[in-house]
Design an enzyme around this catalytic site. Structure first.
Site, PDB file in Angstrom:
ATOM      1  CG  ASP A 311      -1.747   1.196   1.362  1.00  0.00           C
ATOM      2  OD1 ASP A 311      -2.288   1.629   0.336  1.00  0.00           O
ATOM      3  OD2 ASP A 311      -1.871   1.730   2.484  1.00  0.00           O
ATOM      4  CE  LYS A 312       0.145   7.405  -2.702  1.00  0.00           C
ATOM      5  NZ  LYS A 312       0.308   8.522  -1.720  1.00  0.00           N
TER       6      LYS A 312
END
Length: 615
Positions: A311-312
């Protein structure tokens, strides 16, 4: 009687050693065969008692264990009056069990260290406003507690007054003190290094983050991997086969001593203990370094991972947007900034928070006729002037002219992955601010290390716009990066990778990405012990330190190698002993038992090396 014998097993081992020593000294010094024989007989009888009782207990549940093999071997040697062998074998078996017990305690040291950190008392406020010391088990949710310098925080809670620095190593694995002030969260088992805090209890007892960590580590160390389960099944059938083989050898050769020796040589002790000790030591090392491995199976699976999906926000990035660049189109920058701060304090948007954090203490004005433009920003009046704060579409709606130079600045900031906040005064652009979520410190270096450790694909999936995702992907050198993805899109992508034969680890914040965490072969949560992170994932990085990820991967690979080494050692020793028995005369029953116990000690010590593992 049984409990007395088992309770004094170590004393029996000690007495057996004294009797055997006495026997051989009497023979070698004064040639007293009477004392020699009876010392060995007594040593055999008392030494065989705990072994025989253990054998009886496992036979009752229809299991043929190592204790059964040794008991039969000792009884056989005793009946053929080979008292030297019977006494030495019982002593070595008991002494080996003692060494196992002692060394295994060291591999479980992580649990002891954690439980030693557990708080025992708390200072609770009573009705008259005074604080009294009570047992930590008597603290209830909502109680007001006082924590003084040097004391352990007794429960999970929220600071209501005071300020201080807390060492959160027991939770995060990081010893750098963390500043705590009003409304900060504090966790049980952490230590207030200076200052004084009053807190309100939110979670108590086993429900605290610290209590849950202890439970997780205990469950993980008691869990069994597929390799361990296979070895358990293997031993279940292997030991009866050894028993039958010894019986067949006795029938064919009529050599009972040879049959008894086969029983001793065939004991699979090192094989049975080798894999569990590696797992326990690996999990213990992880717990001390802020890495929670939730079970032995995670070790095997994570060591094989060849694709990592990130995930960022909050994983590769800090998750806290900040101002990256400020461009002025006016000489009176102080006035524009004060107008901007006055309007942004009216908003709870993350970008507004980032701007206010950047501006700090600044002059504020009364704001009138505030209008929130959905999807655009805010328009308001200050000192009779019309102020607009928002994105490009808001500027267009306010008929603000954006020159070629301004558009060039906007394009440059967008290409760098910034979100934009523009400020106009009476229809003229005065200020352009670029805001972006900053990449975590050291992430690029750690991603490079992951590649060197055998992770072929490093992939980012984010709900952010593709432009911002591409910028971060280029900076970090990722294999692939996809933006504008909903949680179900991420899950579908992980399914696709798995269908292609990839072993996938997903790393997220444990909140929005719980479907992906659950679906991946290994779900890894970043975060300081949040409920969702602990419950959903297979592995938790307790302090959100990205370097813990490479430590975790290296540790699981080392643990997996260690397990294989112990299996090779255990099987190799049995093979060497049987070869020596068949093709030479150096292997006797007592020599076999000595080598057997030494092999157990070797695999335990080999496993214990993992306690000191560093990447």
């Amino acid at each position: 009687m049984q409990s007395f014998i088992f309770k004094n097993k170590n004393l029996i081992t000690f007495l057996s050693a004294i009797l055997i020593t006495t026997a051989f000294i009497s023979k070698w010094t004064v040639d007293n065969l009477y004392l020699f024989t009876w010392s060995l007989v007594i040593a055999t009888v008392i030494g065989a008692l705990p072994i025989a009782l253990q054998a009886y207990q496992v036979i009752r549940i229809k299991v043929v264990s190592i204790d059964v093999l040794v008991t039969i071997a000792v009884i056989g040697a005793f009946l053929i009056q080979n008292y030297e062998e019977s006494a030495i074998v019982t002593f070595l078996f008991l002494f080996g069990a003692y060494l196992e017990q002692r060394t295994l305690k060291h591999t479980r040291s992580a649990i002891k260290e954690l439980t030693d950190m557990a708080p025992e008392s708390a200072l609770k406020m009573i009705e008259n406003g005074e604080f009294i010391e009570i047992d930590v088990d008597d603290v209830n949710e909502g109680d007001l507690l006082l924590v003084k310098t040097g004391a352990k925080v007794p429960v999970d809670g929220r600071v209501i007054s005071g300020e201080g620095y807390i060492n959160e190593a027991s939770i995060t694995g990081e010893s750098l003190p963390v500043d705590k002030e009003k409304d900060s969260m504090v966790y049980a088992g952490t230590i207030l290094e200076n200052g004084t805090l009053q807190i309100v209890a939110d979670r108590v007892g086993e429900d605290t983050t610290f209590g849950r960590i202890i439970d997780l580590v205990e469950e993980a160390q008691d869990s069994k991997s597929q390799v361990e389960k296979f070895i358990d099944r293997f031993s279940k059938y292997y030991t009866p086969v050894v028993l039958i083989l010894a019986f067949v050898v006795w029938i064919i050769t009529n050599n009972i001593e040879l049959a008894i020796t086969i029983l001793v040589l065939g004991c699979p002790g090192a094989l049975v203990i080798g894999v569990p000790v590696s797992n326990v030591a690996g999990i213990g090392n992880g717990a001390r370094h802020g890495v929670l491995l939730k079970g032995s199976e995670v070790i095997t699976e994570f060591s094989k991972v060849n694709s990592m999906v990130f995930d960022k926000t909050g994983t590769l990035t800090v998750g806290d947007p900040s101002v990256s660049e400020t461009i002025y189109y006016t000489e009176d920058s102080a006035m524009v900034l004060s107008y901007l701060a006055s309007i942004e304090r009216e908003s709870d948007h993350p970008l507004a928070k980032a701007i206010l954090n950047e501006l700090g203490e600044i002059e504020l004005h009364n704001v009138e006729n505030t209008e929130v433009v959905k999807g655009g920003g805010i328009v308001a009046n200050i000192n009779g002037q019309r102020i607009a704060v928002g994105n490009i579409s808001l500027m267009e709606k306010e008929d603000v002219t954006l020159s070629d130079n301004v558009m060039a600045d906007i394009d440059r900031l967008i290409k760098k992955g910034n979100s934009l906040v523009l400020t106009s005064v009476d229809g003229k652009l005065k200020l352009l601010i670029g805001i972006r979520d900053q990449i975590r410190s050291g992430v690029k270096k750690e991603l490079s290390r992951l590649k060197k450790m055998g992770v072929k694909n490093l992939i980012m999936l984010s709900g952010d716009n593709q432009g911002a995702v591409d910028v971060i992907s280029r900076e970090l050198g990722l294999s692939e990066a996809y933006g504008d993805m909903l949680p179900e899109d991420k899950s579908a992508y992980i399914n696709k990778l798995q269908s292609e034969g990839q072993i996938v680890a997903f790393i997220g914040d444990g909140v929005n990405d719980s479907p992906s965490l659950a679906l991946a072969n290994v779900g890894i949560a970043m975060g300081s012990g949040t409920d969702v992170a602990i419950e959903t994932s297979d592995l938790v990085l307790m302090n959100s330190d990205f370097s813990r990820l490479t430590h975790a991967l290296g540790l699981t690979k080392a643990t997996s190698r260690n397990m294989k080494q112990n299996i090779v050692i255990a099987l190799g020793v049995v093979l060497v002993l049987f070869t020596g028995l068949l093709f030479s005369g150096w292997v006797s029953m007592s020599v076999g038992m000595l080598v057997h116990e030494l092999s157990i000690l070797v695999v335990i010590l080999n496993g214990m090396r993992l306690l000191g593992y560093k990447l």
